[in-house]
Scaffold this motif. Sequence first.
Motif, short mmCIF file in Angstrom:
data_model
loop_
_atom_site.label_atom_id
_atom_site.label_comp_id
_atom_site.label_asym_id
_atom_site.label_seq_id
_atom_site.Cartn_x
_atom_site.Cartn_y
_atom_site.Cartn_z
N THR A 192 4.26 3.75 15.31
CA THR A 192 3.42 4.38 14.28
C THR A 192 3.89 5.81 14.12
O THR A 192 3.84 6.59 15.09
CB THR A 192 1.93 4.36 14.68
N PRO A 193 4.39 6.18 12.94
CA PRO A 193 4.87 7.55 12.74
C PRO A 193 3.75 8.57 12.96
O PRO A 193 2.60 8.34 12.60
CB PRO A 193 5.33 7.58 11.29
N THR A 194 4.11 9.69 13.55
CA THR A 194 3.19 10.82 13.70
C THR A 194 3.18 11.58 12.39
O THR A 194 4.22 11.79 11.78
CB THR A 194 3.67 11.75 14.84
N TYR A 195 1.99 11.97 11.94
CA TYR A 195 1.91 12.73 10.70
C TYR A 195 0.84 13.81 10.86
O TYR A 195 -0.33 13.60 10.57
CB TYR A 195 1.59 11.82 9.51
N GLU A 196 1.28 14.96 11.38
CA GLU A 196 0.41 16.11 11.51
C GLU A 196 0.69 17.04 10.33
O GLU A 196 1.80 17.06 9.82
CB GLU A 196 0.69 16.85 12.82
N ASP A 197 -0.29 17.83 9.93
CA ASP A 197 -0.07 18.78 8.85
C ASP A 197 0.70 19.97 9.42
O ASP A 197 0.12 20.90 9.99
CB ASP A 197 -1.38 19.24 8.22
N ILE A 198 2.01 19.93 9.28
CA ILE A 198 2.87 20.96 9.86
C ILE A 198 2.78 22.29 9.11
O ILE A 198 3.37 23.27 9.54
CB ILE A 198 4.35 20.49 9.93
N ASN A 199 2.00 22.34 8.06
CA ASN A 199 1.82 23.58 7.30
C ASN A 199 0.59 24.35 7.75
O ASN A 199 0.38 25.48 7.32
CB ASN A 199 1.74 23.29 5.81
N THR A 200 -0.24 23.73 8.57
CA THR A 200 -1.43 24.43 9.06
C THR A 200 -1.37 24.53 10.59
O THR A 200 -0.84 25.47 11.12
CB THR A 200 -2.72 23.75 8.59
N ASN A 201 -1.87 23.52 11.29
CA ASN A 201 -1.92 23.61 12.74
C ASN A 201 -1.15 22.50 13.46
O ASN A 201 -1.20 22.42 14.68
CB ASN A 201 -3.37 23.63 13.23
N GLY A 202 -0.46 21.63 12.74
CA GLY A 202 0.31 20.57 13.37
C GLY A 202 1.74 20.99 13.61
O GLY A 202 2.18 22.05 13.16
N ALA A 203 2.48 20.15 14.34
CA ALA A 203 3.87 20.48 14.65
C ALA A 203 4.85 19.37 14.29
O ALA A 203 6.02 19.64 14.08
CB ALA A 203 4.02 20.81 16.14
N VAL A 204 4.38 18.10 14.22
CA VAL A 204 5.30 16.98 14.05
C VAL A 204 4.89 16.11 12.86
O VAL A 204 3.74 15.70 12.75
CB VAL A 204 5.36 16.10 15.32
N ALA A 205 5.87 15.83 11.99
CA ALA A 205 5.68 14.87 10.90
C ALA A 205 6.89 13.94 10.90
O ALA A 205 8.03 14.40 11.01
CB ALA A 205 5.55 15.58 9.56
N GLN A 206 6.64 12.64 10.79
CA GLN A 206 7.70 11.63 10.80
C GLN A 206 7.55 10.73 9.58
O GLN A 206 6.44 10.47 9.12
CB GLN A 206 7.63 10.76 12.06
N MET A 207 8.69 10.24 9.05
CA MET A 207 8.69 9.32 7.92
C MET A 207 9.74 8.23 8.17
O MET A 207 10.91 8.54 8.43
CB MET A 207 9.02 10.07 6.63
N VAL A 208 9.32 6.98 8.09
CA VAL A 208 10.24 5.85 8.28
C VAL A 208 11.13 5.73 7.05
O VAL A 208 10.65 5.74 5.91
CB VAL A 208 9.47 4.54 8.53
N LEU A 209 12.44 5.62 7.30
CA LEU A 209 13.43 5.50 6.22
C LEU A 209 14.00 4.10 6.11
O LEU A 209 14.38 3.67 5.02
CB LEU A 209 14.57 6.49 6.46
N ALA A 210 14.11 3.38 7.24
CA ALA A 210 14.69 2.03 7.23
C ALA A 210 14.14 1.23 8.40
O ALA A 210 13.73 1.79 9.42
CB ALA A 210 16.21 2.11 7.32
N GLU A 211 14.13 -0.09 8.21
CA GLU A 211 13.80 -1.02 9.28
C GLU A 211 15.06 -1.78 9.65
O GLU A 211 15.89 -2.06 8.77
CB GLU A 211 12.73 -2.02 8.84
#
Length: 165
Positions: A100-119
Amino acid sequence: MRVVRAAGQNVSPSDDGRLYDQIFSDGLFTDTTFTNLGSNNVQVSAMYGDLCGRDFTIEQMTLAVTLPDGEGETTGYIYVEIDTSSEDVITLNSALAPFTPTYEDINTNGAVAQMVLAEYTASAVAVTSVTPVYPKATAGSLSAGSVATVENAQAVQAHSAGDYI
């Protein structure tokens, strides 16, 4: 208080990220290919995209993806990660299911955002298939009415000054 874009102000990556996140959806701006090279190697073509309002580029590269242990085939994922707390802010990685990709708001208080590109599907010895699944970045976050409508045919009536056409 501050006006973000004013004389004497410094515009931070977070400032721009919050703005671009309102304008663009996450995804790639260019088509990207993923080619199975055998064993655990996948060639990834160059890409340009947006994740959480942060635009990024990745040059063409060969990625050594994770293979499963044991018998049978398993699904894996190739994903881009932006980690603002790391020295390597952007990386291209792989992970086996379940993922499950991590999706934190890296523009406020998060540090990590991930996006799946291929399976990919793989056995313990090799990747057997790779399928792109990345979304295309669009200006889909704009609200209706914030951009003028486009007329596709010749005008059949006069327009007044101030009309959006």
